[in-house]
Design a protein around this motif. Structure first.
Motif, mmCIF file in Angstrom:
data_model
loop_
_atom_site.group_PDB
_atom_site.id
_atom_site.type_symbol
_atom_site.label_atom_id
_atom_site.label_comp_id
_atom_site.label_asym_id
_atom_site.label_seq_id
_atom_site.Cartn_x
_atom_site.Cartn_y
_atom_site.Cartn_z
ATOM 1 N N THR A 78 0.821 -1.211 0.000
ATOM 2 C CA THR A 78 0.000 0.000 0.000
ATOM 3 C C THR A 78 0.851 1.256 0.000
ATOM 4 O OG1 THR A 78 -1.733 -1.162 1.197
ATOM 5 C CG2 THR A 78 -1.802 1.220 1.254
ATOM 6 N N VAL B 243 -7.512 -0.472 -2.464
ATOM 7 C CA VAL B 243 -8.762 -0.313 -1.728
ATOM 8 C C VAL B 243 -9.475 -1.647 -1.570
ATOM 9 C CG1 VAL B 243 -10.141 0.290 -3.767
ATOM 10 C CG2 VAL B 243 -10.836 1.113 -1.514
ATOM 11 N N HIS C 284 -7.614 -4.140 0.944
ATOM 12 C CA HIS C 284 -7.733 -3.738 2.354
ATOM 13 C C HIS C 284 -9.139 -3.985 2.891
ATOM 14 C CE1 HIS C 284 -7.095 -1.479 6.052
ATOM 15 N NE2 HIS C 284 -8.236 -0.860 5.807
ATOM 16 N N HIS C 285 -10.153 -3.510 2.147
ATOM 17 C CA HIS C 285 -11.515 -3.543 2.678
ATOM 18 C C HIS C 285 -12.200 -4.892 2.518
ATOM 19 C CE1 HIS C 285 -11.766 0.718 3.677
ATOM 20 N NE2 HIS C 285 -11.126 0.975 2.543
ATOM 21 N N VAL D 96 -6.693 5.632 6.620
ATOM 22 C CA VAL D 96 -7.770 6.191 5.800
ATOM 23 C C VAL D 96 -7.200 6.810 4.529
ATOM 24 C CG1 VAL D 96 -9.582 7.944 5.717
ATOM 25 C CG2 VAL D 96 -9.296 6.543 7.765
ATOM 26 N N HIS E 71 -5.741 3.788 2.171
ATOM 27 C CA HIS E 71 -6.640 2.760 1.652
ATOM 28 C C HIS E 71 -7.971 3.278 1.134
ATOM 29 C CE1 HIS E 71 -4.066 0.662 4.727
ATOM 30 N NE2 HIS E 71 -3.858 -0.103 3.679
ATOM 31 N N THR E 72 -8.284 4.546 1.399
ATOM 32 C CA THR E 72 -9.601 5.059 0.983
ATOM 33 C C THR E 72 -9.492 6.365 0.217
ATOM 34 O OG1 THR E 72 -10.594 4.011 2.945
ATOM 35 C CG2 THR E 72 -11.900 5.677 1.796
ATOM 36 N N LEU F 118 -9.917 6.761 -3.919
ATOM 37 C CA LEU F 118 -11.085 7.506 -4.381
ATOM 38 C C LEU F 118 -10.672 8.703 -5.235
ATOM 39 C CD1 LEU F 118 -13.449 7.468 -1.259
ATOM 40 C CD2 LEU F 118 -13.655 6.143 -3.375
#
Length: 248
Positions: A61, A102, A105-106, A128, A131-132, A136
């Protein structure tokens, strides 16, 4: 006999040749891509400052976010200068890295009990961002600021070189460390001590097939999505005032 009239005309000098018109700068695109670059840089920076086990630069990551930061920093500079966007094979590779980050991880890592939860505000902020927020931002740039129908299936082998290189890095690092070393392998599904090389490579192959399917899905979606970037540019051209020296 006099020389032809055309021979008497002076040749144009290099300084008198009109330069090619400069491309227009894209300040809003520059600002958004600079913000994405900042987010992709902030996550690894916070992770490095907070420290982690294994070291931050061993995490896929973190490395993926650093690649995103470089790509978006370069893209922001090109937007400000009015230069053409990054080549599609680079933008597609960055998009695939963001999608892998993403989704892994999720959907995968949160289900492992060995994955530690953030213990304070700074590691939580880094999680955050990594990974997000960054994935996005990459997706929003692709959907809103990038012309569609540019990605090709022929690009996919090039995109997959990054995950393949990371697999080689992780397994080589683990082989060089002594057995029983803490965090010898950065991810549970790459733990050779638990699964052996056969099991680990089998899981890596399965993930590689999933990444290939994901890259194919991204390419197909790129050919089906609307041209939002073209519509925004067309609307901007309609409302912009005429250039100086134009029709009066």
């Amino acid at each position: 006999m006099t020389a032809p009239r055309t021979a008497l005309l002076p040749r144009p000098r290099a300084a008198e040749v009109l330069p090619a018109p400069a491309a227009a700068r894209r300040p809003w695109t520059t600002a958004l891509r600079a913000l994405a670059c900042g987010a992709a840089t902030a996550g690894p920076a916070i992770t490095l400052a907070a420290g982690s086990t294994p070291p931050p630069l061993v995490h896929f990551t973190v490395l993926a976010n650093l690649l995103v930061a470089v790509a978006f920093g370069w893209s922001a500079v090109r937007s400000w200068r009015g230069a053409p966007p990054l080549p599609p094979y680079l933008k597609g590779g960055v998009l695939l890295l963001a999608a892998i980050t993403v989704l892994m991880h999720h959907l995968v890592l949160v289900n492992y009990t060995e994955t530690p939860a953030p213990s304070s505000a700074w590691p939580l902020a880094a999680t955050v961002l990594l990974h997000t927020v960054t994935p996005l931002a990459v997706t929003a740039d692709w959907l809103l600021l990038t012309a569609p129908r540019t990605l090709r299936l022929a690009h996919i082998p090039l995109w997959l070189t990054a995950p393949a290189a990371y697999l080689a890095l992780a397994l080589t690092r683990g082989a060089l460390l002594a057995p029983g070393s803490p965090a010898r392998y950065p991810y549970p599904f790459l733990d050779v001590d638990t699964y052996g090389y056969t099991g680990t490579l089998t899981q890596a192959l399965a993930l590689g097939l999933l990444f290939t399917a994901l890259a194919t899905l991204i390419t197909a979606a790129d050919h089906l999505r609307p041209n939002v970037a073209g519509r925004i540019q067309h609307r901007r051209n309609r409302i912009s005032p005429p250039a100086a020296g134009g029709l009066k």
